[in-house]
Design a protein around this motif. Structure first.
Motif, PDB file in Angstrom:
ATOM      1  N   ALA A  34       0.843  -1.207   0.000  1.00  0.00           N
ATOM      2  CA  ALA A  34       0.000   0.000   0.000  1.00  0.00           C
ATOM      3  C   ALA A  34       0.871   1.248   0.000  1.00  0.00           C
ATOM      4  O   ALA A  34       0.630   2.197  -0.758  1.00  0.00           O
ATOM      5  CB  ALA A  34      -0.925  -0.001   1.215  1.00  0.00           C
ATOM      6  N   PHE A  45     -10.175  -1.739  -8.867  1.00  0.00           N
ATOM      7  CA  PHE A  45      -9.768  -0.399  -8.452  1.00  0.00           C
ATOM      8  C   PHE A  45      -9.581   0.507  -9.670  1.00  0.00           C
ATOM      9  O   PHE A  45      -9.996   1.665  -9.672  1.00  0.00           O
ATOM     10  CB  PHE A  45      -8.484  -0.485  -7.625  1.00  0.00           C
ATOM     11  N   HIS A  65      -7.002  -4.150   5.448  1.00  0.00           N
ATOM     12  CA  HIS A  65      -7.307  -2.724   5.577  1.00  0.00           C
ATOM     13  C   HIS A  65      -6.043  -2.078   6.124  1.00  0.00           C
ATOM     14  O   HIS A  65      -5.599  -2.410   7.219  1.00  0.00           O
ATOM     15  CB  HIS A  65      -8.490  -2.494   6.508  1.00  0.00           C
ATOM     16  N   ASP A 114      -7.041   5.673   4.128  1.00  0.00           N
ATOM     17  CA  ASP A 114      -7.461   4.270   4.173  1.00  0.00           C
ATOM     18  C   ASP A 114      -7.213   3.628   2.818  1.00  0.00           C
ATOM     19  O   ASP A 114      -7.570   4.198   1.779  1.00  0.00           O
ATOM     20  CB  ASP A 114      -8.949   4.166   4.509  1.00  0.00           C
ATOM     21  N   VAL A 115      -6.630   2.440   2.840  1.00  0.00           N
ATOM     22  CA  VAL A 115      -6.347   1.695   1.617  1.00  0.00           C
ATOM     23  C   VAL A 115      -6.865   0.276   1.796  1.00  0.00           C
ATOM     24  O   VAL A 115      -6.565  -0.385   2.782  1.00  0.00           O
ATOM     25  CB  VAL A 115      -4.831   1.678   1.301  1.00  0.00           C
ATOM     26  N   ARG A 116      -7.658  -0.169   0.842  1.00  0.00           N
ATOM     27  CA  ARG A 116      -8.180  -1.543   0.847  1.00  0.00           C
ATOM     28  C   ARG A 116      -7.270  -2.385  -0.047  1.00  0.00           C
ATOM     29  O   ARG A 116      -6.962  -1.999  -1.173  1.00  0.00           O
ATOM     30  CB  ARG A 116      -9.616  -1.546   0.311  1.00  0.00           C
ATOM     31  N   VAL A 149      -3.581  -2.992  -4.402  1.00  0.00           N
ATOM     32  CA  VAL A 149      -4.516  -1.963  -3.949  1.00  0.00           C
ATOM     33  C   VAL A 149      -5.849  -2.205  -4.635  1.00  0.00           C
ATOM     34  O   VAL A 149      -5.934  -2.297  -5.860  1.00  0.00           O
ATOM     35  CB  VAL A 149      -3.987  -0.547  -4.273  1.00  0.00           C
ATOM     36  N   GLY A 189      -8.649  -0.321  -3.434  1.00  0.00           N
ATOM     37  CA  GLY A 189      -9.402   0.901  -3.172  1.00  0.00           C
ATOM     38  C   GLY A 189      -8.565   1.811  -2.304  1.00  0.00           C
ATOM     39  O   GLY A 189      -7.799   1.350  -1.467  1.00  0.00           O
ATOM     40  N   SER A 190      -8.695   3.112  -2.557  1.00  0.00           N
ATOM     41  CA  SER A 190      -7.928   4.086  -1.795  1.00  0.00           C
ATOM     42  C   SER A 190      -8.639   5.425  -1.861  1.00  0.00           C
ATOM     43  O   SER A 190      -9.210   5.774  -2.894  1.00  0.00           O
ATOM     44  CB  SER A 190      -6.518   4.215  -2.388  1.00  0.00           C
ATOM     45  N   THR A 211     -12.282   5.674  -3.212  1.00  0.00           N
ATOM     46  CA  THR A 211     -12.755   4.354  -3.618  1.00  0.00           C
ATOM     47  C   THR A 211     -12.491   3.271  -2.572  1.00  0.00           C
ATOM     48  O   THR A 211     -12.712   2.101  -2.830  1.00  0.00           O
ATOM     49  CB  THR A 211     -12.111   3.925  -4.959  1.00  0.00           C
ATOM     50  N   ALA A 212     -12.019   3.673  -1.400  1.00  0.00           N
ATOM     51  CA  ALA A 212     -11.724   2.687  -0.346  1.00  0.00           C
ATOM     52  C   ALA A 212     -12.958   2.298   0.448  1.00  0.00           C
ATOM     53  O   ALA A 212     -12.914   1.367   1.234  1.00  0.00           O
ATOM     54  CB  ALA A 212     -10.650   3.232   0.608  1.00  0.00           C
ATOM     55  N   ARG A 213     -14.019   2.984   0.258  1.00  0.00           N
ATOM     56  CA  ARG A 213     -15.236   2.728   1.049  1.00  0.00           C
ATOM     57  C   ARG A 213     -15.926   1.460   0.621  1.00  0.00           C
ATOM     58  O   ARG A 213     -15.928   1.007  -0.425  1.00  0.00           O
ATOM     59  CB  ARG A 213     -16.174   3.922   0.926  1.00  0.00           C
TER      60      ARG A 213
END
Length: 142
Positions: free
Chosen positions: A28, A60, A108, A122-124, A134, A136-137, A140-142
């Motif tokens: 991440a 992503f 997470h 926050d990075v998914r 990655v 989502g970040s 777009t991490a939600r």
């Protein structure tokens, strides 16, 4: 003897979990810090960077491109009024890992800027083909 075996098993399991979190956090951080560095260039294009990155999942890449396209559709003059990946208009030059929680093939990761600019991000992450990517970040991490 059972206690010794149980202790070794528990220690090995904890070590493996920490290594997974470290790997997810490192991946991440590598993606975001590369992104932030590139974003300082004159002809910056978030979608092109994300789409070209081997550290980003296809999901992503699609979500980031859609977010940008939808914003330009809604407001052709301005488009998206913030950076979708860092989720704001400004960000620190570098992030470090604050925490990383792994659950199977997902993680997470929370990144944070330095003391003078402690922005949280926050990075998914998802594990695919043995590598953390990655997924989502920022927006777009939600």
């Amino acid at each position: 003897m059972r206690f010794l075996l149980l202790s070794i098993l528990l220690a090995t399991t904890c070590l493996a979990a920490d290594t997974g979190a470290d790997d997810a956090g490192s991946a991440a951080m590598a993606f975001i810090n590369g992104y932030v560095t590139a974003s300082r260039s004159k002809n910056w294009d978030s979608a092109k960077y994300v789409n070209a990155s081997p550290l980003a999942t296809e999901r992503f890449k699609r979500a980031n491109a859609k977010l940008i396209a939808d914003a330009f559709k809604a407001d052709p003059e301005v488009g998206l009024d913030a950076d979708p990946v860092v989720g704001g208009n400004d960000c620190p030059d570098r992030y470090t890992v604050k925490s990383a929680k792994v659950s199977g093939d997902t993680a997470h990761v929370v990144l944070i800027g330095p003391k003078d600019f402690p922005a949280k991000l926050d990075v998914r992450m998802v594990k695919s083909g043995g590598k953390w990517l990655v997924d989502g970040s920022g927006m777009t991490a939600r």
